[in-house]
Design a protein around this motif. Sequence first.
Motif, PDB file in Angstrom:
ATOM      1  N   LEU A 174       0.829  -1.209   0.000  1.00 41.15           N
ATOM      2  CA  LEU A 174       0.000   0.000   0.000  1.00 41.15           C
ATOM      3  C   LEU A 174       0.863   1.259   0.000  1.00 41.15           C
ATOM      4  O   LEU A 174       0.559   2.229  -0.706  1.00 41.15           O
ATOM      5  N   ASP A 175       1.968   1.247   0.737  1.00 39.14           N
ATOM      6  CA  ASP A 175       2.848   2.408   0.801  1.00 39.14           C
ATOM      7  C   ASP A 175       3.496   2.684  -0.555  1.00 39.14           C
ATOM      8  O   ASP A 175       3.605   3.839  -0.980  1.00 39.14           O
ATOM      9  N   HIS A 177       2.250   1.925  -3.414  1.00 40.24           N
ATOM     10  CA  HIS A 177       1.202   2.421  -4.303  1.00 40.24           C
ATOM     11  C   HIS A 177       0.910   3.901  -4.034  1.00 40.24           C
ATOM     12  O   HIS A 177       0.748   4.692  -4.973  1.00 40.24           O
ATOM     13  N   ILE A 178       0.875   4.278  -2.746  1.00 44.74           N
ATOM     14  CA  ILE A 178       0.632   5.684  -2.394  1.00 44.74           C
ATOM     15  C   ILE A 178       1.765   6.569  -2.916  1.00 44.74           C
ATOM     16  O   ILE A 178       1.525   7.667  -3.438  1.00 44.74           O
ATOM     17  N   SER A 179       3.021   6.108  -2.772  1.00 46.09           N
ATOM     18  CA  SER A 179       4.168   6.877  -3.263  1.00 46.09           C
ATOM     19  C   SER A 179       4.073   7.064  -4.777  1.00 46.09           C
ATOM     20  O   SER A 179       4.368   8.144  -5.310  1.00 46.09           O
ATOM     21  N   ALA A 182       1.414   9.665  -5.439  1.00 47.67           N
ATOM     22  CA  ALA A 182       1.859  11.008  -5.049  1.00 47.67           C
ATOM     23  C   ALA A 182       2.832  11.573  -6.074  1.00 47.67           C
ATOM     24  O   ALA A 182       2.796  12.773  -6.390  1.00 47.67           O
TER      25      ALA A 182
END
Length: 783
Positions: A174-175, A177-179, A182
């Motif tokens: 998930l991290d 994917h968020i990066s 962003a």
Amino acid sequence: MAEREPGGRRDVPALPGRALRTARGLRLLCAGQARFRRTGGRGRCRGAGLSGAQWAAAAGCEGLGEEELGAAAADMAATAELFEEPFVADEYIERLAWRIPGGGSKGGAEAFDPKRLLEEFVNHIQELQVMDERIQRKVEKLEQHCQKEAKEFAKKVQELQKSNQVAFQHFQELDEHISYVATKVCHLGDQLEGVNTPRQRAVEAQKLMKYFNEFLDGELKSDVFTNSEKIKEAADIIQKLHLIAQELPFDRFSEVKSKIASKYHDLELQLIQEFTNAQRRGEISRMREVAAVLLHFKGYSHCVDVYIKQCQEGAYLRNDIFEDTAILCQRVNKQVGDIFSSPETVLAKLIQNIFEIKLQSNVKDQLEEHRKSDAEQYLKNLYELYTRTTNLSSKLMEFNLGTDKQTFLSKLIKSIFISYLENYIEVEIGYLKSRSAMILQRYYDSKNHQKRSIGTGGIQDLKERIRQRTNLPLGPSIDTHGETFLSQEVVVNLLQETKQAFERCHRLSDHSDLPKNAFRIFSMLVEFLCIEHIDYALETGLAGIPSPDSKSANLYFLDVVHQANTIFHLFDKQFNDHLMPLISSSPKLSECLQKKKDIIEQMEMKLDVGIDRTLNCMIGQMKHILAAEQKKTDFKPEDENSVLIQYTNACVKVCGYVRKQVEKIRKSMDGKNVDTVLMELGVRFHRLIYEHLQQYSYSCMGGMLAICDVAEYRKCAKDFKIPLVLQLFDTLHALCNLLVVAPDNLKQVCSGEQLANLDKNILHSFVQLRADYRSARLARHFS
């Protein structure tokens, strides 16, 4: 009635053997014993959570009646009480024996029965064994249960760790994917900004061109210029147009540049006026808003000047400008941060304005008034104003005035006082010199004394050296009528003036000039206190000491010594307390110490000469008393049977005179000086009496009288409290015994403890004083 235990408990009756063998539930019984005693085994035992029947079954007491069950429960409870902490085996056996009928002392209610006691002990041991087996089984059961639960718990922990690893892996995905998202968003934002920024600039340029065309046409139609409420927007536009106009050629756009400049100036004045009105109304938020707009205008500094000027209106209503300034700066410091973007600059400018205008004017008014007419008041005002200004500076150091506020404030103080501090030490020395001379002259005038000049040069130095070596007066004696010409009041006044000068010097002198200036002040103190006052008094005192052969002498020089000693202590105290801190870390320290040492040695030398000459005068007075009072017939009376006195009149008067001088010396000296002077006087006193006794011839009765006189002299010598002096008179007393001893005993007396070490010529000289010396018998025995 059942017999009580030593602890006060009533014995429980012995249970039947059947009940004793069923004591398997002892721990359960202990847990619920209190509740069971109150219920007698009936109903439910709340302490253990069981009914009476359930509890009996757990304890192995099934089949017993209610009364038997109660007795069994009571007995088990009593057994449990035997194990109360702290457990002691002897006490445990003792309590168990008291519980058993017939197990107590033989004098009890029942006769002692050892068989029954043994039986009960055997039964009790069996019960304890049963109890131990039951507890051991329960412990094993609990250990098995604990091991089982530990395995189950470890299995659950492993399952949770696996779940946690899965969750952590999902979190990483998930991290990432968020990066990724962003990064895409930031890139998209940069693209949008790259497109929007030129567009905004184009729009703004279009607006500025529109407003520029209005100035070019000569008619301002836009609402932003005609509406007074939009002065902030108008100021922002005109400020930008003014910058653009600066780059336009003057020949083609001179008219429009003039119009823009005029509008720029008008708006600037309007903003400053708006700031002034807001300050008078106390509207901090409006002041902050206008100041932020003016920050980009050339007149921003004028806005600050207006603020500083209005801050000071009504701030100086009292006479204390320093206190008013501190209060004003404290108030402005709290306010200026809410108005200006750089409050430290505004506050520093306010302080600079106060120092350069208010404080400088106040200092000038107070100092110029007395600068040429009254040096004392000028120095006092300068010291007070400089001190208060530096104290104010210390208070202002608490505020934020920029990076180097200490240097900033130091420069402000220096700009105010530099013209006064440059020549401060000259004014100080001039005032101290005139003031000290006036104090001394006023003292001598009060004594109606005209100071005589003390000569200097080669002849005077030669006279001084001769006088020190020979004790000759070398000049006419001066009658001072007992006046010492030393005054503690004068000394205190001189020291007080010097103390104030040291304090001003410490405050007003530059750090590099401080030791040099302090040395100059010290030199003034030495000149007027040590030379003009003390040394003059010593010279006058020396000149006033009479010659040793004077018949009536006022030996007041000891009073001079006493007062000079007191003054020396005061002088030394000021040297250590006020001068040393100013020169302790400079080369001037050794110079001051040497100057102090030289002046004290010079005065001590004169004191020594004066004391020596005074002692000579004392001996001269004693000689005069002896010459006037002592008669030859005192020691060789015509009728020896008529002598009734114990000692001569001359001895009485000399002893009385000596005791007065000893007392006076003790009052005039201190420390080791007392013993030194008294020892010198005692030695000279002994030599005088010794030589005086050598002048007479002694009969037997006269010799006895001489011994009495020497005994009185010896008693007087005890007042000196000097061992050497007392020893000398003891020896003299032993010598006088030679005047009366029988001729046959002369050799024995001469070889005694006190006379054995004396020269034979001295012994012979005393023997020769006897009236019967020339008799053949005496000469034969002494030889």
